[in-house]
Scaffold this motif. Structure first.
Motif, PDB file in Angstrom:
ATOM      1  N   GLU A  68       0.863  -1.180   0.000  1.00 20.79           N
ATOM      2  CA  GLU A  68       0.000   0.000   0.000  1.00 20.79           C
ATOM      3  C   GLU A  68       0.897   1.226   0.000  1.00 20.79           C
ATOM      4  O   GLU A  68       1.581   1.494   0.999  1.00 20.79           O
ATOM      5  N   GLY A  69       0.884   1.957  -1.080  1.00 23.79           N
ATOM      6  CA  GLY A  69       1.788   3.098  -1.191  1.00 23.79           C
ATOM      7  C   GLY A  69       3.218   2.614  -1.114  1.00 23.79           C
ATOM      8  O   GLY A  69       3.626   1.710  -1.813  1.00 23.79           O
ATOM      9  N   GLY A  70       3.994   3.205  -0.215  1.00 21.78           N
ATOM     10  CA  GLY A  70       5.379   2.794  -0.043  1.00 21.78           C
ATOM     11  C   GLY A  70       5.562   1.776   1.064  1.00 21.78           C
ATOM     12  O   GLY A  70       6.684   1.431   1.409  1.00 21.78           O
ATOM     13  N   SER A  71       4.466   1.291   1.635  1.00 26.00           N
ATOM     14  CA  SER A  71       4.547   0.361   2.769  1.00 26.00           C
ATOM     15  C   SER A  71       4.168  -1.054   2.363  1.00 26.00           C
ATOM     16  O   SER A  71       3.337  -1.253   1.483  1.00 26.00           O
ATOM     17  N   ILE A  72       4.775  -2.007   3.047  1.00 32.45           N
ATOM     18  CA  ILE A  72       4.441  -3.421   2.856  1.00 32.45           C
ATOM     19  C   ILE A  72       3.760  -3.902   4.131  1.00 32.45           C
ATOM     20  O   ILE A  72       4.301  -3.767   5.225  1.00 32.45           O
ATOM     21  N   TYR A  73       2.568  -4.448   3.960  1.00 35.72           N
ATOM     22  CA  TYR A  73       1.808  -4.969   5.086  1.00 35.72           C
ATOM     23  C   TYR A  73       1.762  -6.484   5.006  1.00 35.72           C
ATOM     24  O   TYR A  73       1.635  -7.060   3.931  1.00 35.72           O
ATOM     25  N   TYR A  74       1.849  -7.104   6.160  1.00 33.28           N
ATOM     26  CA  TYR A  74       1.676  -8.553   6.265  1.00 33.28           C
ATOM     27  C   TYR A  74       0.280  -8.825   6.779  1.00 33.28           C
ATOM     28  O   TYR A  74      -0.238  -8.106   7.628  1.00 33.28           O
ATOM     29  N   TYR A  75      -0.322  -9.880   6.254  1.00 31.18           N
ATOM     30  CA  TYR A  75      -1.644 -10.282   6.733  1.00 31.18           C
ATOM     31  C   TYR A  75      -1.749 -11.792   6.647  1.00 31.18           C
ATOM     32  O   TYR A  75      -0.887 -12.458   6.070  1.00 31.18           O
ATOM     33  N   THR A  76      -2.791 -12.325   7.235  1.00 31.00           N
ATOM     34  CA  THR A  76      -3.020 -13.762   7.174  1.00 31.00           C
ATOM     35  C   THR A  76      -4.479 -14.012   6.838  1.00 31.00           C
ATOM     36  O   THR A  76      -5.320 -13.130   6.996  1.00 31.00           O
ATOM     37  N   GLU A  77      -4.750 -15.186   6.360  1.00 32.55           N
ATOM     38  CA  GLU A  77      -6.129 -15.574   6.050  1.00 32.55           C
ATOM     39  C   GLU A  77      -6.791 -16.003   7.346  1.00 32.55           C
ATOM     40  O   GLU A  77      -6.487 -17.065   7.887  1.00 32.55           O
ATOM     41  N   GLU A  78      -7.662 -15.187   7.842  1.00 36.95           N
ATOM     42  CA  GLU A  78      -8.249 -15.388   9.169  1.00 36.95           C
ATOM     43  C   GLU A  78      -8.883 -16.756   9.357  1.00 36.95           C
ATOM     44  O   GLU A  78      -8.624 -17.440  10.336  1.00 36.95           O
ATOM     45  N   GLU A  79      -9.695 -17.145   8.418  1.00 33.54           N
ATOM     46  CA  GLU A  79     -10.436 -18.397   8.589  1.00 33.54           C
ATOM     47  C   GLU A  79      -9.498 -19.595   8.718  1.00 33.54           C
ATOM     48  O   GLU A  79      -9.649 -20.419   9.611  1.00 33.54           O
ATOM     49  N   ASN A  80      -8.505 -19.688   7.846  1.00 29.70           N
ATOM     50  CA  ASN A  80      -7.587 -20.834   7.879  1.00 29.70           C
ATOM     51  C   ASN A  80      -6.791 -20.894   9.174  1.00 29.70           C
ATOM     52  O   ASN A  80      -6.708 -21.940   9.815  1.00 29.70           O
ATOM     53  N   ILE A  81      -6.205 -19.791   9.573  1.00 27.28           N
ATOM     54  CA  ILE A  81      -5.363 -19.767  10.770  1.00 27.28           C
ATOM     55  C   ILE A  81      -6.209 -19.954  12.022  1.00 27.28           C
ATOM     56  O   ILE A  81      -5.837 -20.715  12.917  1.00 27.28           O
ATOM     57  N   SER A  82      -7.353 -19.289  12.092  1.00 32.60           N
ATOM     58  CA  SER A  82      -8.220 -19.412  13.274  1.00 32.60           C
ATOM     59  C   SER A  82      -8.658 -20.851  13.482  1.00 32.60           C
ATOM     60  O   SER A  82      -8.605 -21.369  14.596  1.00 32.60           O
ATOM     61  N   GLN A  83      -9.084 -21.493  12.419  1.00 29.84           N
ATOM     62  CA  GLN A  83      -9.530 -22.880  12.529  1.00 29.84           C
ATOM     63  C   GLN A  83      -8.380 -23.793  12.946  1.00 29.84           C
ATOM     64  O   GLN A  83      -8.561 -24.675  13.782  1.00 29.84           O
ATOM     65  N   PHE A  84      -7.228 -23.583  12.367  1.00 33.69           N
ATOM     66  CA  PHE A  84      -6.087 -24.419  12.697  1.00 33.69           C
ATOM     67  C   PHE A  84      -5.670 -24.244  14.154  1.00 33.69           C
ATOM     68  O   PHE A  84      -5.470 -25.218  14.875  1.00 33.69           O
ATOM     69  N   LEU A  85      -5.549 -22.994  14.608  1.00 27.44           N
ATOM     70  CA  LEU A  85      -5.131 -22.743  15.989  1.00 27.44           C
ATOM     71  C   LEU A  85      -6.172 -23.264  16.976  1.00 27.44           C
ATOM     72  O   LEU A  85      -5.828 -23.811  18.020  1.00 27.44           O
ATOM     73  N   PHE A  86      -7.445 -23.131  16.631  1.00 31.27           N
ATOM     74  CA  PHE A  86      -8.515 -23.646  17.491  1.00 31.27           C
ATOM     75  C   PHE A  86      -8.425 -25.164  17.596  1.00 31.27           C
ATOM     76  O   PHE A  86      -8.505 -25.731  18.685  1.00 31.27           O
ATOM     77  N   ALA A  87      -8.230 -25.834  16.471  1.00 34.98           N
ATOM     78  CA  ALA A  87      -8.108 -27.299  16.474  1.00 34.98           C
ATOM     79  C   ALA A  87      -6.879 -27.736  17.257  1.00 34.98           C
ATOM     80  O   ALA A  87      -6.924 -28.700  18.020  1.00 34.98           O
ATOM     81  N   LEU A  88      -5.786 -27.009  17.088  1.00 36.22           N
ATOM     82  CA  LEU A  88      -4.564 -27.337  17.802  1.00 36.22           C
ATOM     83  C   LEU A  88      -4.736 -27.181  19.315  1.00 36.22           C
ATOM     84  O   LEU A  88      -4.317 -28.043  20.081  1.00 36.22           O
ATOM     85  N   LYS A  89      -5.394 -26.119  19.738  1.00 38.18           N
ATOM     86  CA  LYS A  89      -5.659 -25.911  21.165  1.00 38.18           C
ATOM     87  C   LYS A  89      -6.501 -27.044  21.730  1.00 38.18           C
ATOM     88  O   LYS A  89      -6.277 -27.504  22.829  1.00 38.18           O
ATOM     89  N   GLY A  90      -7.469 -27.509  20.935  1.00 39.38           N
ATOM     90  CA  GLY A  90      -8.321 -28.613  21.372  1.00 39.38           C
ATOM     91  C   GLY A  90      -7.537 -29.889  21.561  1.00 39.38           C
ATOM     92  O   GLY A  90      -7.774 -30.641  22.505  1.00 39.38           O
ATOM     93  N   LYS A  91      -6.576 -30.143  20.689  1.00 43.53           N
ATOM     94  CA  LYS A  91      -5.749 -31.351  20.816  1.00 43.53           C
ATOM     95  C   LYS A  91      -4.828 -31.266  22.013  1.00 43.53           C
ATOM     96  O   LYS A  91      -4.599 -32.253  22.703  1.00 43.53           O
TER      97      LYS A  91
END
Length: 94
Positions: A68-91
């Motif tokens: 965006e402009g002169g800046s680089i932003y990092y982001y993640t796909e919320e649904e994929n990461i949220s589901q994975f972390l939730f499943a991992l916490k459950g295990k």
């Protein structure tokens, strides 16, 4: 041969998630995209240290880059990461 490729990818992802800092970064990015310097300030780490963590997460397709402009932003796909972390916490809790 294909099964080894899948195992290698899985191992890379699990190794990437084996760092408390990288898990924290993912949790931050679930809320909103951040620049490298923003993450460094939040986590009280140097920008170069954040860059190393981001490189690992990026190679595993756990974070993405948006310019965006002169800046680089990092982001993640919320649904994929949220589901994975939730499943991992459950295990772990079991």
């Amino acid at each position: 041969m294909e099964i080894f490729t899948d195992i290698d990818i899985t191992l890379k992802i699990l190794k990437a998630l084996g760092s408390q800092t990288r898990i924290t970064i993912l949790n931050i990015l679930l809320k909103e995209p951040k620049r490298n310097v923003d993450l460094a300030e939040i986590l009280n780490l140097s920008p170069s240290t954040i860059s190393l963590h981001m490189k690992i997460l990026y190679k595993c397709h756990l974070v993405y880059v948006k310019k965006e402009g002169g800046s680089i932003y990092y982001y993640t796909e919320e649904e994929n990461i949220s589901q994975f972390l939730f499943a991992l916490k459950g295990k772990i809790a079991s």
